[in-house]
Structure formats: structure tokens, C-alpha cells
Design a protein around this motif. Structure first.
Motif, PDB file in Angstrom:
ATOM      1  N   PRO A 120       0.807  -1.232   0.000  1.00 52.92           N
ATOM      2  CA  PRO A 120       0.000   0.000   0.000  1.00 52.92           C
ATOM      3  C   PRO A 120       0.835   1.275   0.000  1.00 52.92           C
ATOM      4  N   ALA A 121       2.037   1.247   0.618  1.00 53.03           N
ATOM      5  CA  ALA A 121       2.846   2.476   0.676  1.00 53.03           C
ATOM      6  C   ALA A 121       3.277   2.909  -0.720  1.00 53.03           C
ATOM      7  N   ALA A 122       3.347   1.971  -1.654  1.00 54.49           N
ATOM      8  CA  ALA A 122       3.712   2.301  -3.043  1.00 54.49           C
ATOM      9  C   ALA A 122       2.490   2.157  -3.948  1.00 54.49           C
ATOM     10  N   LEU A 123       1.310   2.348  -3.384  1.00 58.92           N
ATOM     11  CA  LEU A 123       0.047   2.187  -4.127  1.00 58.92           C
ATOM     12  C   LEU A 123       0.009   0.849  -4.875  1.00 58.92           C
ATOM     13  N   ASN A 124       0.555  -0.176  -4.207  1.00 57.76           N
ATOM     14  CA  ASN A 124       0.546  -1.554  -4.731  1.00 57.76           C
ATOM     15  C   ASN A 124       1.237  -1.666  -6.097  1.00 57.76           C
ATOM     16  N   ALA A 125       2.280  -0.851  -6.292  1.00 56.81           N
ATOM     17  CA  ALA A 125       3.025  -0.919  -7.561  1.00 56.81           C
ATOM     18  C   ALA A 125       3.529  -2.343  -7.787  1.00 56.81           C
ATOM     19  N   LEU A 126       3.479  -2.745  -9.049  1.00 58.88           N
ATOM     20  CA  LEU A 126       3.733  -4.142  -9.409  1.00 58.88           C
ATOM     21  C   LEU A 126       5.214  -4.361  -9.690  1.00 58.88           C
ATOM     22  N   LEU A 130       6.662  -9.166  -7.045  1.00 55.35           N
ATOM     23  CA  LEU A 130       5.238  -9.241  -6.681  1.00 55.35           C
ATOM     24  C   LEU A 130       4.472 -10.031  -7.743  1.00 55.35           C
ATOM     25  N   LEU A 131       4.737  -9.718  -9.008  1.00 55.84           N
ATOM     26  CA  LEU A 131       4.003 -10.404 -10.083  1.00 55.84           C
ATOM     27  C   LEU A 131       4.329 -11.900 -10.098  1.00 55.84           C
ATOM     28  N   ASP A 132       5.606 -12.225  -9.860  1.00 61.33           N
ATOM     29  CA  ASP A 132       5.968 -13.654  -9.820  1.00 61.33           C
ATOM     30  C   ASP A 132       5.208 -14.362  -8.705  1.00 61.33           C
ATOM     31  N   THR A 183      -7.051   1.777   0.594  1.00 57.82           N
ATOM     32  CA  THR A 183      -8.229   2.305  -0.090  1.00 57.82           C
ATOM     33  C   THR A 183      -7.860   3.126  -1.322  1.00 57.82           C
ATOM     34  N   ARG A 184      -6.543   3.370  -1.555  1.00 56.21           N
ATOM     35  CA  ARG A 184      -6.178   4.333  -2.589  1.00 56.21           C
ATOM     36  C   ARG A 184      -5.958   3.717  -3.961  1.00 56.21           C
ATOM     37  N   ALA A 185      -5.606   2.429  -3.992  1.00 55.63           N
ATOM     38  CA  ALA A 185      -5.262   1.868  -5.301  1.00 55.63           C
ATOM     39  C   ALA A 185      -5.486   0.368  -5.358  1.00 55.63           C
ATOM     40  N   ALA A 192      -3.755  -1.002  -8.135  1.00 58.45           N
ATOM     41  CA  ALA A 192      -2.303  -0.942  -8.378  1.00 58.45           C
ATOM     42  C   ALA A 192      -2.039   0.245  -9.295  1.00 58.45           C
ATOM     43  N   ALA A 193      -1.060   1.082  -8.893  1.00 50.03           N
ATOM     44  CA  ALA A 193      -0.763   2.301  -9.676  1.00 50.03           C
ATOM     45  C   ALA A 193       0.251   2.027 -10.776  1.00 50.03           C
ATOM     46  N   GLY A 194       0.359   0.763 -11.181  1.00 53.48           N
ATOM     47  CA  GLY A 194       1.216   0.461 -12.329  1.00 53.48           C
ATOM     48  C   GLY A 194       2.402  -0.387 -11.965  1.00 53.48           C
ATOM     49  N   ALA A 195       3.231  -0.635 -12.990  1.00 50.26           N
ATOM     50  CA  ALA A 195       4.501  -1.315 -12.736  1.00 50.26           C
ATOM     51  C   ALA A 195       5.311  -0.443 -11.794  1.00 50.26           C
ATOM     52  N   ASP A 196       6.244  -1.055 -11.089  1.00 46.59           N
ATOM     53  CA  ASP A 196       7.100  -0.295 -10.172  1.00 46.59           C
ATOM     54  C   ASP A 196       8.088   0.526 -11.004  1.00 46.59           C
ATOM     55  N   ILE A 197       7.847   1.820 -11.028  1.00 44.78           N
ATOM     56  CA  ILE A 197       8.634   2.686 -11.917  1.00 44.78           C
ATOM     57  C   ILE A 197      10.096   2.728 -11.487  1.00 44.78           C
ATOM     58  N   THR A 198      10.355   2.611 -10.192  1.00 44.34           N
ATOM     59  CA  THR A 198      11.759   2.642  -9.745  1.00 44.34           C
ATOM     60  C   THR A 198      12.514   1.431 -10.324  1.00 44.34           C
ATOM     61  N   ARG A 245      11.183 -11.468 -17.710  1.00 48.59           N
ATOM     62  CA  ARG A 245      10.308 -11.270 -16.553  1.00 48.59           C
ATOM     63  C   ARG A 245       8.887 -10.863 -16.932  1.00 48.59           C
ATOM     64  N   PHE A 246       8.682 -10.570 -18.201  1.00 47.32           N
ATOM     65  CA  PHE A 246       7.303 -10.307 -18.635  1.00 47.32           C
ATOM     66  C   PHE A 246       6.537 -11.606 -18.901  1.00 47.32           C
ATOM     67  N   ASP A 247       7.257 -12.747 -18.916  1.00 48.59           N
ATOM     68  CA  ASP A 247       6.567 -14.024 -19.141  1.00 48.59           C
ATOM     69  C   ASP A 247       5.506 -14.275 -18.071  1.00 48.59           C
ATOM     70  N   GLY A 291      -1.757   1.851 -15.753  1.00 42.67           N
ATOM     71  CA  GLY A 291      -0.638   1.156 -16.397  1.00 42.67           C
ATOM     72  C   GLY A 291      -0.758  -0.350 -16.200  1.00 42.67           C
ATOM     73  N   GLY A 292       0.310  -0.942 -15.643  1.00 45.18           N
ATOM     74  CA  GLY A 292       0.280  -2.381 -15.370  1.00 45.18           C
ATOM     75  C   GLY A 292      -0.869  -2.767 -14.451  1.00 45.18           C
ATOM     76  N   GLY A 293      -1.340  -1.834 -13.623  1.00 43.95           N
ATOM     77  CA  GLY A 293      -2.475  -2.123 -12.739  1.00 43.95           C
ATOM     78  C   GLY A 293      -3.763  -2.284 -13.523  1.00 43.95           C
ATOM     79  N   GLY A 353       2.820  -2.124 -21.968  1.00 43.07           N
ATOM     80  CA  GLY A 353       3.659  -3.245 -22.391  1.00 43.07           C
ATOM     81  C   GLY A 353       3.182  -4.590 -21.894  1.00 43.07           C
ATOM     82  N   ALA A 354       2.072  -4.607 -21.171  1.00 39.25           N
ATOM     83  CA  ALA A 354       1.573  -5.889 -20.650  1.00 39.25           C
ATOM     84  C   ALA A 354       0.129  -6.105 -21.094  1.00 39.25           C
ATOM     85  N   GLY A 355      -0.139  -5.735 -22.327  1.00 39.43           N
ATOM     86  CA  GLY A 355      -1.462  -6.039 -22.889  1.00 39.43           C
ATOM     87  C   GLY A 355      -2.375  -4.841 -23.066  1.00 39.43           C
TER      88      GLY A 355
HETATM   89  N1  CO8 Z   1       5.823   2.752  -9.120  1.00 40.83           N
HETATM   90  C1  CO8 Z   1       6.518   2.971  -7.980  1.00 40.83           C
HETATM   91  N2  CO8 Z   1       6.065   3.738  -6.972  1.00 40.83           N
HETATM   92  C2  CO8 Z   1       4.867   4.292  -7.111  1.00 40.83           C
HETATM   93  C3  CO8 Z   1       4.085   4.113  -8.271  1.00 40.83           C
HETATM   94  C4  CO8 Z   1       4.614   3.296  -9.314  1.00 40.83           C
HETATM   95  N3  CO8 Z   1       3.910   3.019 -10.443  1.00 40.83           N
HETATM   96  N4  CO8 Z   1       2.923   4.800  -8.145  1.00 40.83           N
HETATM   97  C5  CO8 Z   1       2.990   5.406  -6.932  1.00 40.83           C
HETATM   98  N5  CO8 Z   1       4.135   5.087  -6.315  1.00 40.83           N
HETATM   99  C6  CO8 Z   1       4.594   5.542  -4.993  1.00 40.83           C
HETATM  100  C7  CO8 Z   1       5.024   6.988  -5.013  1.00 40.83           C
HETATM  101  O1  CO8 Z   1       6.360   7.111  -5.465  1.00 40.83           O
HETATM  102  C8  CO8 Z   1       4.851   7.372  -3.569  1.00 40.83           C
HETATM  103  O2  CO8 Z   1       5.924   6.853  -2.829  1.00 40.83           O
HETATM  104  P1  CO8 Z   1       6.629   7.764  -1.674  1.00 40.83           P
HETATM  105  O3  CO8 Z   1       5.539   8.006  -0.678  1.00 40.83           O
HETATM  106  O4  CO8 Z   1       7.723   6.890  -1.175  1.00 40.83           O
HETATM  107  O5  CO8 Z   1       7.080   9.013  -2.352  1.00 40.83           O
HETATM  108  C9  CO8 Z   1       3.616   6.588  -3.148  1.00 40.83           C
HETATM  109  O6  CO8 Z   1       3.487   5.528  -4.095  1.00 40.83           O
HETATM  110  C10 CO8 Z   1       2.341   7.416  -3.182  1.00 40.83           C
HETATM  111  O7  CO8 Z   1       2.221   7.976  -4.470  1.00 40.83           O
HETATM  112  P2  CO8 Z   1       2.061   9.551  -4.730  1.00 40.83           P
HETATM  113  O8  CO8 Z   1       2.694  10.320  -3.614  1.00 40.83           O
HETATM  114  O9  CO8 Z   1       2.550   9.835  -6.100  1.00 40.83           O
HETATM  115  O10 CO8 Z   1       0.491   9.692  -4.603  1.00 40.83           O
HETATM  116  P3  CO8 Z   1      -0.421  10.789  -5.329  1.00 40.83           P
HETATM  117  O11 CO8 Z   1      -1.769  10.652  -4.717  1.00 40.83           O
HETATM  118  O12 CO8 Z   1       0.231  12.124  -5.313  1.00 40.83           O
HETATM  119  O13 CO8 Z   1      -0.494  10.316  -6.862  1.00 40.83           O
HETATM  120  C11 CO8 Z   1      -0.732   8.734  -8.656  1.00 40.83           C
HETATM  121  C12 CO8 Z   1      -1.085   9.075  -7.184  1.00 40.83           C
HETATM  122  C13 CO8 Z   1      -1.417   9.725  -9.586  1.00 40.83           C
HETATM  123  C14 CO8 Z   1      -1.271   7.334  -8.928  1.00 40.83           C
HETATM  124  C15 CO8 Z   1       0.795   8.797  -8.838  1.00 40.83           C
HETATM  125  O14 CO8 Z   1       1.409   8.023  -7.822  1.00 40.83           O
HETATM  126  C16 CO8 Z   1       1.263   8.274 -10.155  1.00 40.83           C
HETATM  127  O15 CO8 Z   1       1.154   8.957 -11.162  1.00 40.83           O
HETATM  128  N6  CO8 Z   1       1.831   7.036 -10.178  1.00 40.83           N
HETATM  129  C17 CO8 Z   1       2.389   6.451 -11.362  1.00 40.83           C
HETATM  130  C18 CO8 Z   1       1.307   6.013 -12.338  1.00 40.83           C
HETATM  131  C19 CO8 Z   1       1.939   5.448 -13.591  1.00 40.83           C
HETATM  132  O16 CO8 Z   1       2.595   6.139 -14.335  1.00 40.83           O
HETATM  133  N7  CO8 Z   1       1.716   4.136 -13.830  1.00 40.83           N
HETATM  134  C20 CO8 Z   1       2.266   3.471 -14.968  1.00 40.83           C
HETATM  135  C21 CO8 Z   1       3.612   2.877 -14.624  1.00 40.83           C
HETATM  136  S1  CO8 Z   1       4.429   2.171 -16.006  1.00 40.83           S
HETATM  137  C22 CO8 Z   1       3.635   0.719 -16.246  1.00 40.83           C
HETATM  138  O17 CO8 Z   1       2.745   0.347 -15.533  1.00 40.83           O
HETATM  139  C23 CO8 Z   1       4.129  -0.106 -17.363  1.00 40.83           C
HETATM  140  C24 CO8 Z   1       3.473  -1.477 -17.376  1.00 40.83           C
HETATM  141  C25 CO8 Z   1       4.312  -2.438 -18.142  1.00 40.83           C
HETATM  142  C26 CO8 Z   1       4.109  -3.870 -17.755  1.00 40.83           C
HETATM  143  C27 CO8 Z   1       4.279  -4.223 -16.301  1.00 40.83           C
HETATM  144  C28 CO8 Z   1       5.593  -4.932 -16.022  1.00 40.83           C
HETATM  145  C29 CO8 Z   1       5.847  -5.273 -14.553  1.00 40.83           C
END
Ligand code: CO8
Length: 267
Positions: A31-37, A41-43, A68-70, A72-78, A93-95, A117-119, A149-151
């Protein structure tokens, strides 16, 4: 005796909650990373789903996100930030997405908050999406320099049509629950705090159906998007005929004629 299951770090696995026999509840639990994938985690998710798929007792899976916030907000961007084409190709790893797609059990996504995104792609890899009124769906990858990139380009387009998918994917705009429902992505929209219960209730209904027919029907419906019409119709007919080799077909029809409830055996 229940066999001990491997510990999971990112997926909470709850065996059927009270009153929901046969329905497993899985929770993306970062939850601290909005359930970033993350890849790990996916494995884990694919491992758990595969295990449930084979255990012979689970009839439906509800997948949700912690907090309650997500969903999943997508793949883990980091984690994605450090990738190269060579690494993405060689590490395979996309398999994991193919493993999730191959699960034969019905999968129900219970979405609160962001499914981005991935979510969003993960929710679309499920068979049904129940959304809270606070849900937001989208493919915002373009805003961070890439694309789905995942469908996403394929499944979103099939779900909501080319015009809307193109707009969502090229602009990164998100859809609220009402728009996602009207566009055909979502099965039901309910008040946010009722999402899980609504998804479990849907799971109950499916879990009360004959399991072999459920799996066959899921496969056939998916083929509607993968096969040309003639091939899809042939596959459907073959699957229909095969069900006449099951005890549940005999039981279901006998129970109808005897005016009683059927007792499925899953055989
Ligand atoms: N990856 C890593 N960390 C994330 C992600 C993410 N996708 N989304 C949110 N977080 C983290 C934030 O960095 C933050 O961490 P910290 O508190 O340590 O700074 C915490 O979650 C809370 O997020 P915010 O502070 O940003 O919360 P806001 O309410 O301000 O914003 C948003 C919420 C709008 C959802 C915003 O977090 C956001 O834009 N997130 C990214 C959304 C995104 O771009 N998703 C697509 C990612 S790319 C992708 O999914 C490609 C898929 C390809 C296939 C999958 C392969 C595994």
C-alpha cells in the motif's frame, strides 16, 4: 491436514472468507507504493494463482489491492527505470503475464482507487472487474516516456474500442468508474466500501456453478477475442460437446427434470 503453503511477501492470501466457500481472496500488498507491481510481486501472484488453479477446491479468485487508494498504480517505476531492451528480453520477466493469463479459474478484480498502467493491465487480465465509485482506470505510460507493455494496447482496445483506447493511451487520461462501466471495461460499479463484498458475492455465484463448465466457458469467451468467428464457433461447439462427458452435465439436467437443486462434483 492442510498442507503448509509457501510464505508470500507481496501477496496476502486469504483462504475463503467466512460464508464464501470456494472463493480465494488475494490482495496486492504494497500500500505504501500504491501496490506498484514489482517483478517479484508479479511472480508471487502468478505462483499463488497457479497453485489455486490446481488445488481442486478453489472455484473463483477475487484479486484486490491493499488500502483504499489503489488496486495498483502500475509497474514499479523505480524498477523499470533501470531496464534496457537487452535486459528486458534476456531476463524474461514479462513471461509472468502469460502465466496469469493461463489461469483457468475465473478471476475477479475488485478495484478501488487507481488501476493504472500495469495495474489496469492486471485488472484486464482478470475475467470480471467490479469497481468502486472511486476507481480510476488508465494507461498513463506515455507520460513517463513509454507505452503499455503488458497487454494494454490490445486488451483495452478490445474492451472499450479503438477510438477511446487510442485517446486514453496517447494522452494518458484516466477514466472514472462510470465511464469505464459505460465503455464496457467494468462489470459493476458499487460504492467504494462495498467493492470487496460485491466481488466476493459475484465469486460466490460463480463458485456455485459446475467448475468444469465454468472453466470451459471462460476459455471459450476469451477465444472470442483471439480467434476468427468460424474458428471460435467450432471451438465453442467442441467444448460444449465435451461437457457431455461430465457427471455435472448429467446431474445438472437430471436435477432440472427432478425439480431439485443440482449437487456438483466437478467431474
Ligand atoms: N511505481 C513505484 N512507486 C509508485 C508508483 C509506481 N507506479 N505509483 C505510486 N508510487 C509511490 C510513489 O512514489 C509514492 O511513494 P513515496 O511516498 O515513497 O514518495 C507513493 O506511491 C504514493 O504515491 P504519490 O505520492 O505519487 O500519490 P499521489 O496521490 O500524489 O499520486 C498517482 C497518485 C497519480 C497514482 C501517482 O502516484 C502516479 O502517477 N503514479 C504512477 C502512475 C503510472 O505512471 N503508472 C504506470 C507505470 S508504467 C507501467 O505500468 C508499465 C506497465 C508495463 C508492464 C508491467 C511490467 C511489470
Amino acid at each position: 491436514m492442510t498442507k503448509a503453503q509457501p510464505a508470500t511477501r507481496f501477496i496476502r492470501v486469504d483462504a475463503p472468507p467466512d460464508g464464501h466457500d470456494g472463493v480465494a481472496l488475494l490482495t496486492l500488498d504494497r500500500p505504501a507504493a500504491l501496490n506498484a507491481l514489482s517483478f517479484d510481486l508479479l511472480d508471487e501472484l502468478a505462483d499463488v494463482m497457479t497453485r489455486l488453479d490446481r488445488d481442486g477446491t478453489t472455484r473463483a479468485v477475487v484479486l484486490t489491492g491493499a488500502g483504499t487508494r489503489a488496486f495498483a498504480a502500475g509497474a514499479d517505476i523505480t524498477e523499470l527505470a533501470a531496464q534496457t531492451p537487452e535486459r528486458l528480453t534476456s531476463e524474461g520477466r514479462f513471461d509472468v503475464w502469460d502465466r496469469i493469463w493461463a489461469v483457468g479459474l475465473p478471476l475477479i478484480a475488485a478495484v478501488r482507487g487507481y488501476a493504472l498502467g500495469g495495474g489496469c493491465e492486471l485488472a484486464m487480465s482478470c475475467d470480471l472487474i467490479v469497481a468502486g465509485e472511486d476507481a480510476r482506470f488508465g494507461q498513463p505510460e506515455i507520460r513517463i516516456g513509454v507505452m503499455p507493455g503488458a497487454g494494454g494496447t490490445q486488451r483495452l482496445t478490445r474492451a472499450v474500442g479503438t477510438a477511446r483506447a487510442m485517446e486514453l493511451i496517447l494522452t494518458g487520461r484516466t477514466m472514472d468508474a462510470a465511464e469505464a462501466r459505460a465503455a464496457g471495461l467494468v462489470t459493476r460499479v458499487v460504492p467504494a466500501d462495498e467493492v470487496l463484498e460485491a466481488a466476493l458475492a459475484l465469486g460466490d455465484v460463480i463458485a456455485s456453478m459446475p467448475p468444469l463448465a465454468v472453466r470451459a466457458a471462460k476459455r471459450a469467451v476469451r477465444q472470442a477475442e483471439e480467434l476468427p468467428l468460424r474458428a471460435g464457433l467450432q471451438a465453442e461447439r467442441a467444448a460444449f460437446f465435451e461437457l457431455f462427458a461430465t457427471d455435472d452435465q448429467r446431474e445438472g439436467m437430471r436435477a432440472f427434470m427432478e425439480k431439485r437443486a443440482p449437487a456438483w462434483t466437478g467431474r
